[in-house]
Design an enzyme around this catalytic site. Structure first.
Site, PDB file in Angstrom:
ATOM      1  N   ARG A  40      13.600 -31.362 -59.135  1.00 32.21           N
ATOM      2  CA  ARG A  40      13.983 -32.165 -59.631  1.00 32.21           C
ATOM      3  C   ARG A  40      13.296 -33.445 -60.675  1.00 32.21           C
ATOM      4  O   ARG A  40      13.465 -33.039 -61.556  1.00 32.21           O
ATOM      5  CB  ARG A  40      14.979 -33.140 -58.498  1.00 32.21           C
ATOM      6  N   THR A  41      12.495 -33.939 -60.334  1.00 37.27           N
ATOM      7  CA  THR A  41      11.813 -34.919 -60.242  1.00 37.27           C
ATOM      8  C   THR A  41      11.480 -34.082 -62.144  1.00 37.27           C
ATOM      9  O   THR A  41      11.508 -35.108 -63.563  1.00 37.27           O
ATOM     10  CB  THR A  41      11.024 -35.449 -59.967  1.00 37.27           C
TER      11      THR A  41
ATOM     12  N   LYS B 175     -11.192 -29.123 -62.818  1.00 35.40           N
ATOM     13  CA  LYS B 175     -12.714 -29.296 -63.265  1.00 35.40           C
ATOM     14  C   LYS B 175     -13.317 -29.709 -62.904  1.00 35.40           C
ATOM     15  O   LYS B 175     -14.659 -30.705 -62.837  1.00 35.40           O
ATOM     16  CB  LYS B 175     -12.667 -28.590 -64.293  1.00 35.40           C
TER      17      LYS B 175
ATOM     18  N   ARG C 148       3.431 -37.129 -61.360  1.00 33.66           N
ATOM     19  CA  ARG C 148       3.575 -37.413 -60.196  1.00 33.66           C
ATOM     20  C   ARG C 148       1.710 -36.847 -59.278  1.00 33.66           C
ATOM     21  O   ARG C 148       0.853 -35.752 -60.021  1.00 33.66           O
ATOM     22  CB  ARG C 148       4.424 -36.306 -59.703  1.00 33.66           C
TER      23      ARG C 148
ATOM     24  N   HIS D  71       8.337 -43.712 -54.952  1.00 40.35           N
ATOM     25  CA  HIS D  71       9.319 -43.022 -55.705  1.00 40.35           C
ATOM     26  C   HIS D  71       9.892 -43.718 -57.202  1.00 40.35           C
ATOM     27  O   HIS D  71      11.479 -43.639 -56.049  1.00 40.35           O
ATOM     28  CB  HIS D  71       9.811 -41.678 -55.208  1.00 40.35           C
TER      29      HIS D  71
HETATM   30  N1   CP Z   1      13.546 -35.800 -54.902  1.00 41.56           N
HETATM   31  C1   CP Z   1      12.841 -35.224 -55.682  1.00 41.56           C
HETATM   32  O1   CP Z   1      12.011 -35.658 -55.578  1.00 41.56           O
HETATM   33  O2   CP Z   1      12.695 -33.649 -55.468  1.00 41.56           O
HETATM   34  P1   CP Z   1      11.648 -32.844 -55.962  1.00 41.56           P
HETATM   35  O3   CP Z   1      10.538 -32.806 -55.459  1.00 41.56           O
HETATM   36  O4   CP Z   1      11.960 -30.727 -56.137  1.00 41.56           O
HETATM   37  O5   CP Z   1      10.834 -33.396 -57.335  1.00 41.56           O
END
Ligand code: CP
Length: 304
Positions: free
Chosen positions: A51-52, A80, A101, A129
Site C-alpha cells: 500500500r504505502t 554493499k 521505509r 508511520h
Molecule cells: N499499511 C501499510 O503500511 O501497508 P504496506 O506495508 O503494504 O505498505
C-alpha cells in the site's frame, strides 16, 4: 524544504488543511492532473510494502509526476554497505521528494538531515508511520464527519504496531477522545506512549485483553496485525498471532455506526466474512491513502 518524519510535526490546522485538500482531490481529480509535471518522487523502500509504496507511486503519477526508486534493500547499494545518509545525498540530485521505509527506527530522520529535498517517513521499524496516520485521519473524518469526541478501540499488537503509535499520538490532540487498548499482555502499548501521551494529556483510556467487553462503547475499531517481522522468537509469534480474530459473531454487540479500520495487510485478525459488513472500512481506508499522499506531496513540494 520540509520533511515529514513524525505526525507530531504537523499542527491540527495543517492536518485539517491536508484532509481538506485530499477531499478536494477526490471531488475534482482533473484539477490536479498536471500539478507535479516535471517533478520526480523517489521511493526508497528498504522493507516490504504494498500500500504505502504503490499508493505513493500512484499519487505521484496522478499528479502528472514521475517515480523512481527501489523496493528492497538488496536491489540497492545498501547491500554493499552504503549508508542511508550517502544514499539520500545522492538521490536528492535525482528526485524532488523522497519517501523512505526502513527497518531501523530513526533512519528517515537521519535521511532528512542529509537530504536536500523533503523526506517522508514511510514507516521506520516499530516506531512511526505518519502517512498511515494521515490516511487513518482522512478515513475517520470521512466516515464520522469529525475527528473529536470519539471512542477508539485499538486491538492487536500494540507493542510493535507503529501505525497505532502514530494514530494515538495524533488523535490524542483532539478533544473528547477515549481509547480502549486491547492486546495480549505481552503486546501491550509501550509505557512511554501511555505516560507521555495519554497520561500527560489526561486522556481517558482502558487497557484490557478482552475485546468483547469494550465493543459496545466503540465508534472506531482499529484492528492490527501481530508484527511477525519484529519478533525475536517464532514460537512467541505463533502463540500470539491469532489472539484476536474479528468475526461477525464478535460484532453482535457493536454499534450499528461502528467503523472498522485496519491499516492492512491483514493476516487472520479480521475474518473475510466481515468484509461485506457495511461497517468494514479498511479497503476504503487503503484508497484514502493515495489521496492523502497526493495532498502531502503537493504541500511538501509547495505546489498547493
Ligand atoms: N499499511 C501499510 O503500511 O501497508 P504496506 O506495508 O503494504 O505498505
Amino acid at each position: 524544504m520540509r520533511s515529514l518524519i513524525d505526525i507530531q510535526q504537523l499542527s491540527i490546522e495543517e492536518i485539517d488543511e491536508l484532509i481538506a485538500l485530499a477531499n478536494d482531490i477526490i471531488a475534482h481529480p482533473d484539477d490536479y492532473r498536471e500539478k507535479c509535471r516535471y517533478k520526480k518522487l523517489a521511493t526508497l523502500f528498504f522493507e516490504p510494502s504494498t500500500r504505502t509504496r504503490l499508493s505513493f507511486e500512484a499519487a505521484m503519477y496522478e499528479l502528472g509526476g514521475q517515480v523512481l526508486g527501489f523496493s528492497e534493500a538488496q536491489s540497492s547499494s545498501a547491500a554493499k554497505g552504503e549508508s542511508v545518509s550517502d544514499t539520500v545525498r545522492v538521490v536528492s540530485g535525482y528526485a524532488d521528494i523522497i519517501a523512505m521505509r526502513h527497518p531501523k527506527e530513526g533512519a528517515p530522520l537521519v535521511a532528512s538531515m542529509a537530504a536536500t529535498v523533503p523526506v517522508i517517513n514511510a514507516g521506520d521499524g516499530g516506531h512511526l508511520h505518519p502517512t498511515q496516520t494521515l490516511t487513518d485521519l482522512l478515513t475517520i473524518s470521512r466516515e464520522k464527519g469529525r475527528l473529536n469526541n470519539l471512542t477508539i478501540g485499538v486491538c492487536g499488537d500494540l507493542k510493535f504496531g507503529r501505525t497505532v503509535h502514530s494514530l494515538i499520538a495524533a488523535m490524542a490532540r483532539y478533544k473528547g477522545m477515549k481509547f480502549a487498548l486491547v492486546s495480549p499482555e505481552e503486546l501491550k502499548l509501550p509505557s512511554y506512549i501511555k505516560k507521555e501521551i495519554l497520561q500527560q494529556k489526561h486522556i481517558d483510556y482502558v487497557q484490557t485483553t478482552d475485546l468483547t467487553s469494550v465493543m459496545p462503547e466503540l465508534d472506531i475499531l482499529y484492528m492490527t496485525r501481530v508484527q511477525r517481522e519484529r519478533f525475536f522468537n517464532e514460537e512467541d509469534y505463533l502463540r500470539l498471532k491469532d489472539s484476536y480474530i474479528l468475526t461477525p459473531e464478535k460484532l453482535q454487540n457493536a454499534r450499528s455506526d461502528l467503523s472498522i479500520l485496519h491499516p492492512l495487510p491483514r493476516v487472520n485478525e479480521i475474518s473475510t466474512a466481515v468484509d461485506d459488513d457495511p461497517r468494514a472500512c479498511y479497503f476504503k481506508q487503503a484508497l484514502c491513502g493515495k489521496y492523502i499522499r497526493m495532498a502531502l506531496i503537493l504541500k511538501l513540494l509547495e505546489v498547493a
